[in-house]
Enzyme design. Structure first.
Site, PDB file in Angstrom:
ATOM      1  N   HIS A 160      -7.233   7.650   0.565  1.00 47.30           N
ATOM      2  CA  HIS A 160      -8.987   6.226   1.060  1.00 47.30           C
ATOM      3  C   HIS A 160      -9.196   5.971  -0.437  1.00 47.30           C
ATOM      4  O   HIS A 160      -9.932   5.387  -0.557  1.00 47.30           O
ATOM      5  CB  HIS A 160      -9.928   6.761   1.120  1.00 47.30           C
ATOM      6  CG  HIS A 160      -9.582   7.145   3.180  1.00 47.30           C
ATOM      7  ND1 HIS A 160      -9.941   8.143   3.771  1.00 47.30           N
ATOM      8  CD2 HIS A 160      -8.728   6.558   3.947  1.00 47.30           C
ATOM      9  CE1 HIS A 160      -9.407   8.642   4.996  1.00 47.30           C
ATOM     10  NE2 HIS A 160      -8.800   7.279   5.285  1.00 47.30           N
ATOM     11  N   ARG A 183       0.563  -1.036  -0.095  1.00 48.07           N
ATOM     12  CA  ARG A 183       0.112   0.531  -0.066  1.00 48.07           C
ATOM     13  C   ARG A 183       1.227   1.468   0.066  1.00 48.07           C
ATOM     14  O   ARG A 183       1.954   1.426   1.331  1.00 48.07           O
ATOM     15  CB  ARG A 183      -1.088   0.201   1.185  1.00 48.07           C
ATOM     16  CG  ARG A 183      -1.565   1.122   1.376  1.00 48.07           C
ATOM     17  CD  ARG A 183      -1.825   1.580   2.484  1.00 48.07           C
ATOM     18  NE  ARG A 183      -2.630   2.757   2.586  1.00 48.07           N
ATOM     19  CZ  ARG A 183      -2.972   3.285   3.338  1.00 48.07           C
ATOM     20  NH1 ARG A 183      -2.322   2.952   5.116  1.00 48.07           N
ATOM     21  NH2 ARG A 183      -3.563   4.297   4.110  1.00 48.07           N
TER      22      ARG A 183
END
Ligand code: ADP
Length: 403
Positions: free
Chosen positions: A183, A94
């Site tokens: 996000h 990530r």
């Protein structure tokens, strides 16, 4: 295919090992968190699926040794879930900030690493840690393909009218100052899951996703693409959060700095770590405490709850106007998944347009659920987010040459 998902912070490595058959069929084999890297009291909490958690306290001086410890634990005779490192087919990392370099996930090579390094300027707490994590993993698993998945990539479809700030244009050219959002992995994932649950064609839909956790953002998704989002150049902009102030009048910043004699770094710290719930209520940055304290009559905790609802309402209302309507409103992440009063309070403001909630379904929602009434003009869903699964799916597709 076994995929290791890594979320590397400056002093932590969070991981999940998933066995993927396809995007719909997968098994979580283990997950864990190694905290306090470089401190004497480093702590690894490892949770193999279906077994008790295993905690190991041992000093871990750097990320390379941290990655090695994670892999040793995954292959441990007693607590492990795989026989050897060779069983790991790919690693998905990530990455918080990919700026306008990346509009999707990709395999890591040196040119990708250079761009992630340039983006350190915009995410100084996150990107340097991600680089450490990738380098460490490359050392420990040199033959395994590694993929990067960016929090910002999904928002690269925004038009200039949504991503530009009305500052002198040269700062966009010189410093890449613009809205990037965040996000993205979560907004993408829940919009697809939500559309499926609501029986919508994602390519012909108007969806608003509310990711309300410790960090929070709201996104307008038209025909499957992000067209606007509340977080900005950094994840500070938008609504009130656990420790972040969200959008404030920019003139407040030099005003406080002058009055309090603060340096730019101190002011940044104040807005990111000492504001939001903790700044207003003082005792906690956690919504569970806000609920508990406000029920005991704490007015500041109640103010925090009222502001959360107020900010989400303004964002949702704005995005409905931007898209000229909405088919589906989705609530996700720690706060929205566990506090049914929140979607109920926000959605009260949209009764004027025929939105009706199913209070019982909202209170009972634990898994993916439609929480609006059958005769509501707009569908509302609660969809638990799963960023690690989305990273594993992207990694699988890229390694298999499907993306
Ligand atoms: P992040 O991923 O940004 O760290 P999360 O999505 O985990 O944050 O959300 C954390 C927030 O969710 C906290 O404010 C916490 O109070 C709230 N939360 C988590 N679980 C619950 C629960 N069971 N009941 C109420 N609130 C919860």
């Amino acid at each position: 295919m076994k995929i290791l998902v890594i979320n590397c912070g400056s002093s932590s490595i969070k991981y999940q090992l998933l066995e993927m058959t396809d995007a719909e069929n997968y098994k979580l084999l283990a997950k864990g968190n190694l905290e306090k890297i470089s401190l004497p009291d480093s702590k690894l909490t490892h949770k193999p699926a279906g077994k008790d958690a295993f905690v190991l306290m041992q000093p871990v001086p750097d990320h390379t040794l941290g990655m090695k410890l994670v892999l040793d634990t995954l292959t441990d005779k007693n607590y492990g879930v795989i026989g050897s490192f060779d069983e790991i087919d790919a690693v998905g990392h990530r990455i918080v900030q990919g700026a306008d370099f990346f509009d999707g996930s990709c395999l890591i090579d040196e040119s990708v690493m250079e761009k992630i390094a340039i983006c350190c300027d915009f995410a100084p707490l996150h990107n340097p840690a991600h680089i450490l994590g990738i380098r460490a993993m490359q050392k420990v698993l040199p033959k395994v393909p590694q993929v990067v998945v960016f929090d910002t990539a999904f928002h690269q479809t925004m038009e200039p009218k949504a991503f530009m700030y009305a500052l002198p244009y040269e700062y966009y050219e010189k410093y890449r100052i613009r809205r990037y959002g965040a996000h993205g992995t979560s907004h993408y994932y829940v919009s697809r899951r939500g559309a499926k649950k609501a029986g919508l064609d994602i390519n012909n839909s108007k969806i608003i996703t509310c990711h309300i956790g410790n960090g929070s953002s709201v996104t307008a998704i038209l025909n499957g693409k992000s067209i606007d989002t509340s977080m900005g150049f950094t994840p500070l902009e938008g609504m009130i959060m656990g420790t972040r102030c969200g959008t404030i009048d920019a003139n407040i910043v030099p005003y406080i700095m002058k009055k309090e004699g603060l340096t730019p770094d101190e002011m940044t710290d104040l807005m990111n770590k000492k504001s939001g719930f903790i700044g207003l209520q003082k005792k906690s940055s956690d919504m569970r405490d806000m609920v508990c304290f406000s029920e005991q009559g704490d007015k500041r905790a109640q103010l925090v709850r009222d502001m959360v609802v107020h900010h989400i309402t303004k964002l949702v209302g704005g995005y409905i106007a931007e898209m000229n309507g909405v088919d589906l409103l989705i609530f996700t992440a720690g706060i929205a998944e566990n506090n049914p009063w929140l979607p109920l309070a926000v959605c009260k403001h949209f009764e004027y347009m025929g939105l009706k909630m199913d209070v019982e379904a909202t209170n009972a929602a634990r898994d993916e659920s439609i929480i609006s009434a059958p005769d509501s003009s707009v569908k509302v869903a609660m969809i638990p987010t799963n960023e690690e699964l989305m990273i594993a799916i992207d990694t699988m597709n890229i390694v298999n040459g499907l993306k």
